[in-house]
Design a protein around this motif. Structure first.
Motif, short mmCIF file in Angstrom:
data_model
loop_
_atom_site.label_atom_id
_atom_site.label_comp_id
_atom_site.label_asym_id
_atom_site.label_seq_id
_atom_site.Cartn_x
_atom_site.Cartn_y
_atom_site.Cartn_z
N TYR A 165 0.83 -1.20 0.00
CA TYR A 165 0.00 0.00 0.00
C TYR A 165 0.87 1.26 0.00
O TYR A 165 0.65 2.19 -0.78
CB TYR A 165 -0.94 -0.01 1.20
N GLU A 166 1.85 1.30 0.87
CA GLU A 166 2.69 2.48 0.99
C GLU A 166 3.64 2.65 -0.19
O GLU A 166 4.17 3.74 -0.42
CB GLU A 166 3.47 2.44 2.30
N SER A 167 3.84 1.59 -0.97
CA SER A 167 4.74 1.66 -2.13
C SER A 167 4.02 2.14 -3.39
O SER A 167 4.69 2.52 -4.36
CB SER A 167 5.36 0.28 -2.40
N LEU A 168 2.69 2.09 -3.41
CA LEU A 168 1.96 2.49 -4.62
C LEU A 168 2.26 3.96 -4.93
O LEU A 168 2.14 4.83 -4.06
CB LEU A 168 0.46 2.27 -4.42
N PRO A 169 2.64 4.25 -6.17
CA PRO A 169 3.21 5.57 -6.48
C PRO A 169 2.20 6.70 -6.68
O PRO A 169 2.57 7.87 -6.63
CB PRO A 169 4.00 5.32 -7.76
N ILE A 170 0.92 6.38 -6.95
CA ILE A 170 -0.05 7.45 -7.21
C ILE A 170 -1.32 7.21 -6.41
O ILE A 170 -1.66 6.07 -6.04
CB ILE A 170 -0.39 7.57 -8.71
N LYS A 181 7.11 2.29 -10.40
CA LYS A 181 6.90 3.72 -10.62
C LYS A 181 6.74 4.06 -12.10
O LYS A 181 6.31 5.16 -12.44
CB LYS A 181 8.06 4.52 -10.02
N SER A 182 7.07 3.12 -12.96
CA SER A 182 6.93 3.37 -14.40
C SER A 182 5.66 2.73 -14.96
O SER A 182 5.56 2.51 -16.16
CB SER A 182 8.14 2.82 -15.15
N LEU A 183 4.68 2.47 -14.09
CA LEU A 183 3.42 1.86 -14.54
C LEU A 183 2.73 2.80 -15.52
O LEU A 183 2.45 3.95 -15.20
CB LEU A 183 2.52 1.61 -13.33
N PRO A 184 2.43 2.34 -16.74
CA PRO A 184 1.77 3.21 -17.72
C PRO A 184 0.38 3.63 -17.24
O PRO A 184 -0.31 2.87 -16.56
CB PRO A 184 1.68 2.33 -18.97
N ASP A 185 -0.04 4.83 -17.61
CA ASP A 185 -1.35 5.34 -17.20
C ASP A 185 -2.48 4.41 -17.60
O ASP A 185 -3.44 4.20 -16.85
CB ASP A 185 -1.60 6.72 -17.82
N ASN A 186 -2.38 3.83 -18.80
CA ASN A 186 -3.47 3.00 -19.29
C ASN A 186 -3.51 1.62 -18.64
O ASN A 186 -4.37 0.81 -18.98
CB ASN A 186 -3.41 2.86 -20.81
N LYS A 187 -2.58 1.34 -17.73
CA LYS A 187 -2.58 0.07 -17.02
C LYS A 187 -3.14 0.18 -15.61
O LYS A 187 -3.26 -0.83 -14.91
CB LYS A 187 -1.16 -0.50 -16.96
N PRO A 194 -5.32 12.50 -10.23
CA PRO A 194 -4.53 13.62 -10.73
C PRO A 194 -4.98 13.96 -12.15
O PRO A 194 -5.54 13.12 -12.86
CB PRO A 194 -3.09 13.08 -10.70
N GLU A 195 -4.71 15.18 -12.57
CA GLU A 195 -5.24 15.69 -13.84
C GLU A 195 -4.91 14.77 -15.02
O GLU A 195 -5.75 14.51 -15.88
CB GLU A 195 -4.69 17.09 -14.10
N HIS A 196 -3.67 14.27 -15.06
CA HIS A 196 -3.26 13.47 -16.23
C HIS A 196 -3.87 12.07 -16.22
O HIS A 196 -3.72 11.32 -17.19
CB HIS A 196 -1.73 13.38 -16.31
N LEU A 197 -4.59 11.71 -15.11
CA LEU A 197 -5.21 10.39 -15.05
C LEU A 197 -6.74 10.45 -15.07
O LEU A 197 -7.39 9.44 -14.88
CB LEU A 197 -4.76 9.66 -13.78
N ARG A 198 -7.30 11.64 -15.30
CA ARG A 198 -8.75 11.77 -15.25
C ARG A 198 -9.44 10.90 -16.31
O ARG A 198 -10.59 10.55 -16.16
CB ARG A 198 -9.16 13.24 -15.43
N HIS A 199 -8.73 10.59 -17.38
CA HIS A 199 -9.34 9.79 -18.45
C HIS A 199 -9.31 8.30 -18.15
O HIS A 199 -10.01 7.53 -18.80
CB HIS A 199 -8.62 10.05 -19.78
N ILE A 200 -8.51 7.88 -17.17
CA ILE A 200 -8.36 6.45 -16.90
C ILE A 200 -9.63 5.93 -16.24
O ILE A 200 -10.09 6.46 -15.23
CB ILE A 200 -7.16 6.20 -15.98
#
Length: 393
Positions: free
Chosen positions: A170-175, A279-285, A372-378
């Motif tokens: 839980y504490e490691s999740l980046p966003i 930390k490099s998890l793509p937004d669409n994933k 966050p703004e860049h993930l509103r479409h996910i």
């Protein structure tokens, strides 16, 4: 004449006779043994109580983790569990041990929500006050908690102290979106009740979600359909042909679906952390990692799991085809599935009814402001895009 010695002898004889009579009655027996728990039923039942077989026959879920079974309340006794050294046991076994599942228990009277601020804060947001208040209004007697990010960490550390890998994940999740998804599964596994996003309105009390024709002691999880896109290009808009909603979930603590998704997310997170790809998890994933895609997959895996259901006598796996076009609820084993109207009324497509429909229980505003703004479409659904497109027209 009754002397003291004779009285003592007579009393001893009477006690001996009473012991023998009592012992003879107690040895009668098979009828005196505690009743055994019944197998869970794996049926797809419509609202009127008429059951139809969907897939395979049921088997008992009382010992799914290889641990001593916890008997239901109606069985008349609880089997005592010995203290086990679980320090090296697989995570699923430890979760099952620390959060046992009892389908015959009542749904806990909790409403769980998360937001950046508490309702008492001036920064809570006027847009969310009516929505948040609707849950309190429709659920008198329930404990309604809006958990902030800071409180969530301390609460989960307390609940999952015995399974430290969960907190590490839980504490490691980046966003924040990943933690918000994970939190709903974690709190329901440990405490049960209702989780619902902060931008949802309660149209009816959760006590009305299951009709009287379905005994509550046979149900441990209530879910709704988010999307049923009967169109050739459905994959361009949704991750699954039938997608189950995770903005609102009701459960009893310890349910196997919650245990499985918590274990899967924990293990996948720690694996990605170890190999440096977290930390490099793509937004669409995101939707596949913690969102409705993995939630939907976990539910279907459970409905087709031979540990819970007899797979040998059915006509095949339960798939999206068993839920498309639903207009009334279905019960499959201990899972109640609501039609799209239940948690997605008013979207004007996919067969959803309006807000005044008898099966409309929760209204979702599709704000997505916790992202966050860049993930509103996910995770944005077709109806959300249409509503946004039509604003101001």
């Amino acid at each position: 004449m009754l002397t003291f010695k004779r009285a003592l002898i007579a009393a001893a004889a009477f006690i001996t006779m009473l012991f023998l009579v009592t012992r003879s009655h107690a040895s009668a027996p098979n009828s005196r043994l505690p009743p055994q728990p019944q197998d869970h039923q794996r049926q797809a039942s419509t609202k009127d109580g008429q059951a139809s077989q969907t897939g395979h026959d049921p088997v008992s879920t009382s010992n799914s983790a290889g641990l001593p079974p916890v008997q239901g309340k109606k069985s008349g006794y609880k089997q005592q569990q010995s203290l086990l050294d679980l320090s090296t046991a697989p995570i699923r076994e430890r979760l099952a041990y620390h959060f046992p599942y009892d389908v015959e228990s009542k749904f806990p009277a909790y409403i769980w929500q998360t937001w950046k601020y508490t309702p008492a804060s001036g920064e809570f947001g006027e847009n969310f006050r009516p929505a948040e208040a609707s849950w309190t209004d429709k659920h008198p007697g329930f404990i309604h908690e809006v958990i902030t990010d800071q409180v969530a960490v301390h609460l989960l550390r307390h609940l999952y102290a015995s399974v430290p890998e969960v907190m590490e994940a839980y504490e490691s999740l980046p966003i924040a979106v990943l933690k918000a998804d994970f939190f709903r599964y974690l709190i329901l596994l440990a405490r049960g009740g209702v989780y619902s996003d902060i931008d949802t309105y309660a149209l009816k009390s959760a006590v009305e979600w299951i009709p009287d024709s379905v005994p509550q002691e046979t149900v441990g999880l209530v879910i709704g359909i988010e999307a049923d896109p009967d169109r050739p290009d459905w994959a361009e808009w949704y991750s699954r042909r039938i997608q189950f909603c995770q903005w609102t979930i009701q459960s009893k603590p310890g349910h196997p679906v919650l245990r499985e998704i918590v274990a899967n997310i924990t293990l996948e997170t720690l694996k990605r952390k170890q190999n440096g790809t977290l930390k490099s998890l793509p937004d669409n994933k995101v939707i596949e990692f913690t969102g409705p895609a993995v939630w939907t997959d976990t539910i279907f895996d459970f409905l087709n799991d031979e540990r819970y259901f007899d797979m040998s006598t059915g006509t095949g796996n339960i798939t999206w085809k068993d839920f498309t076009g639903m207009t009334s609820l279905k019960r499959v084993g201990d899972v109640v599935v609501l039609p799209i109207t239940g948690f997605s009324p008013g979207v004007h497509q996919m067969g959803a009814g309006d807000y005044d429909h008898p099966l409309a229980f929760v209204k979702h505003e599709f704000e997505g402001t916790w992202k966050p703004e860049h993930l509103r479409h996910i995770g944005v659904t077709d109806e959300e895009r249409e509503l946004e497109k039509n604003k101001g027209h």
